[in-house]
Motif scaffolding. Structure first.
Motif, PDB file in Angstrom:
ATOM      1  N   ASP A  14       8.710  -0.463  -4.231  1.00  0.00           N
ATOM      2  CA  ASP A  14       8.747   0.039  -2.850  1.00  0.00           C
ATOM      3  C   ASP A  14      10.184   0.136  -2.344  1.00  0.00           C
ATOM      4  O   ASP A  14      10.566   1.123  -1.710  1.00  0.00           O
ATOM      5  CB  ASP A  14       7.938  -0.890  -1.934  1.00  0.00           C
ATOM      6  N   ASN A  26       5.321   1.969   4.967  1.00  0.00           N
ATOM      7  CA  ASN A  26       4.792   1.628   3.640  1.00  0.00           C
ATOM      8  C   ASN A  26       3.570   0.716   3.699  1.00  0.00           C
ATOM      9  O   ASN A  26       2.646   0.851   2.894  1.00  0.00           O
ATOM     10  CB  ASN A  26       5.901   0.987   2.801  1.00  0.00           C
ATOM     11  N   HIS A  42       0.810   6.147  -1.529  1.00  0.00           N
ATOM     12  CA  HIS A  42       1.891   5.980  -2.513  1.00  0.00           C
ATOM     13  C   HIS A  42       1.484   5.141  -3.711  1.00  0.00           C
ATOM     14  O   HIS A  42       2.219   5.073  -4.700  1.00  0.00           O
ATOM     15  CB  HIS A  42       3.118   5.328  -1.850  1.00  0.00           C
ATOM     16  N   HIS A  89       3.570   2.764  -7.750  1.00  0.00           N
ATOM     17  CA  HIS A  89       3.264   1.558  -8.537  1.00  0.00           C
ATOM     18  C   HIS A  89       2.558   1.911  -9.841  1.00  0.00           C
ATOM     19  O   HIS A  89       1.608   1.225 -10.259  1.00  0.00           O
ATOM     20  CB  HIS A  89       2.417   0.595  -7.704  1.00  0.00           C
TER      21      HIS A  89
END
Ligand code: FES
Ligand SMILES: [Fe+2]
Length: 445
Positions: free
Chosen positions: A368, A210, A216, A221
């Motif tokens: 996350d 991550n 992502h 988010h």
């Protein structure tokens, strides 16, 4: 017992054929997890603390290297010591506290005492103990870790005597530590008080990935992205932009030993960064290090030092470490790291930015963590290897370029693309190192 061929098939690494695959069982198999603990976490360098956390003699903190508890102390001669945090009598944790200052650590079980140099200074009722003659000559001191070294105030320890010297291990990834430490007028970094620790129910490699994963951001988010958009509308559009002459984009560098750094060039307000709010410091830095280095200090950078350290420098700055507890459980520790001596306004902004995004109560961490747990749940499905490491494989690998030249490095791999590139080849160095270490382990068992 995990066979060599079972380890071999954990990674299929054929970038020339457009293939890079990590087996799902790498995230779920208890035998792989046990090998990782012994041959990765307890065999490499682990970040254990900052010099500024233990500035005075007898200051201490406790942490772990892999599964093993350690005590980090400032010794009486001013040097740093790191010892296995286990009593030589019957194994109790000698120091049960997170941090503090005390000259002696007295074991709670039977009262043996150790000083901050790790020496056993007292054995309770020794004279009445009818000890055998040989006891007197036995070494009863706390056992020091095999290796202990610092880089720019970041202390690393290893349980293995055969790790390369720390600077060699960090290699050119160290330039990205320098970009944080050099922001301090006195060349030191410190933690803003108040670490947070929490666990998530997923494999540690989800966190490793991550920190390297810009892909992502907009989806995981999305609520934070919406907030940012609203703030942009209400902020002053006339503020200076950073990197306004540069091509915007997202890139990464990969290094030996599995380290990598992500970075992005955005035309966002320069005043979004704590450093930008300290003109005096900016002037000093430009004079001392030149425009290119200051430009890189102001850019978003996410550094991963394999296997368990990430340093992020964006609107705030974070140092995070993780400790694998089980194949599907990981303990995270997160700090706001800051240059010592920055202006009050920069510090205020850094803390507000940290609360906003990084703190467990902030807008990013919980997003996350939910994704890690969704992945862990999904990995149980017998659906073959995932397609998660291919973005960027369509370009020929390059090793230098204008960005690398500006930082003065020659990374193993250099990638750059559109702001929404979200390259995934920067995961490869870490997985190659992970696989190499597991294959070595397979030959030993
Ligand atoms: S276990 Fe520490 S004094 Fe007995
Ligand atoms: Fe994230």
């Amino acid at each position: 017992m995990t066979s060599e061929s079972a380890i071999g098939s954990l990674l299929i690494d054929r970038p020339q054929d457009g293939i890079f695959e990590v087996a799902r069982r790498a995230f779920t198999d208890p035998e792989i997890f046990a090998l990782e603990q012994k041959y990765i976490f307890e065999a490499l360098w682990t970040f254990v603390g900052l010099e500024t956390q233990i500035p005075r003699a007898n200051d201490f903190l406790t942490t772990h290297i892999g599964s093993q508890p350690v005590l980090l102390t400032r010794k009486s001669d001013g040097s740093v010591g790191c010892f296995l945090n286990t009593c030589r009598h019957r194994g109790t944790i000698v120091c049960p506290f997170k941090h503090g200052r005390q000259k002696f650590h007295v074991c709670r079980y039977h009262g043996w005492a150790y000083d901050s140099d790790g020496r056993n200074t007292a054995v309770t009722e020794e004279a009445d103990g009818q000890y055998p003659e040989s006891f007197r000559d036995k070494n009863r001191d706390l056992i020091p870790v095999a290796r202990l070294e610092s880089y720019r105030g970041l202390i690393f320890a290893s349980l293995s005597p055969s790790v390369p010297p720390l600077e060699e291990y960090l290699g050119q990834a160290a330039h990205f530590i320098d970009l944080i430490v050099d922001q301090s007028p006195v060349g030191q970094v410190e933690f803003v008080p108040g670490a947070s620790s929490y666990t998530f129910d997923a494999n540690w490699k989800l966190q490793f990935e991550n920190g390297l994963d810009y892909y992502h951001f907009n989806s995981t988010h999305s609520s934070y992205v919406d907030i940012l958009k609203n703030r942009a509308v209400s902020s002053n559009a006339d503020l200076p932009r950073e990197d306004s002459a540069e091509r915007v984009g997202q890139g990464s560098f990969s290094f030996p030993h599995g380290h990598a750094v992500n970075w992005s060039i955005k035309q966002v307000s320069a005043y979004g960064r704590p450093l930008s709010n300290d003109q005096e410091n900016l002037n000093r830095l430009t004079e001392q290090f030149g425009r290119d280095r200051v430009k890189w200090m102001l850019r978003q950078r996410n550094l991963t030092i394999f296997p368990s350290l990430q340093l992020i420098d964006i609107s705030s700055s974070q140092l995070r470490t993780w400790r694998p507890l089980a194949p599907d459980k990981t303990e995270m520790t997160s700090h706001c790291i800051a240059p010592v001596g920055e202006s009050a306004e920069s510090r205020r902004m850094r803390i507000r930015g940290y609360e906003d995004f990084f703190n467990p109560s902030g807008l990013a961490t919980s997003d996350d963590n939910v994704m890690y747990e969704y992945c862990q749940t999904g990995y149980v499905a017998e659906a073959g290897n995932t397609l998660g490491y291919l973005r960027g494989l369509g370009s020929d690998p390059v090793h230098d370029g204008p960005h690398a030249n500006e930082v003065g490095i020659t990374p193993d791999e250099y990638a750059f693309g559109a702001p929404t590139f979200g390259g995934e080849t920067n995961f490869h160095a870490g997985y190659r190192e992970w696989h190499r270490l597991l294959l070595n382990a397979g030959q030993k068992i």
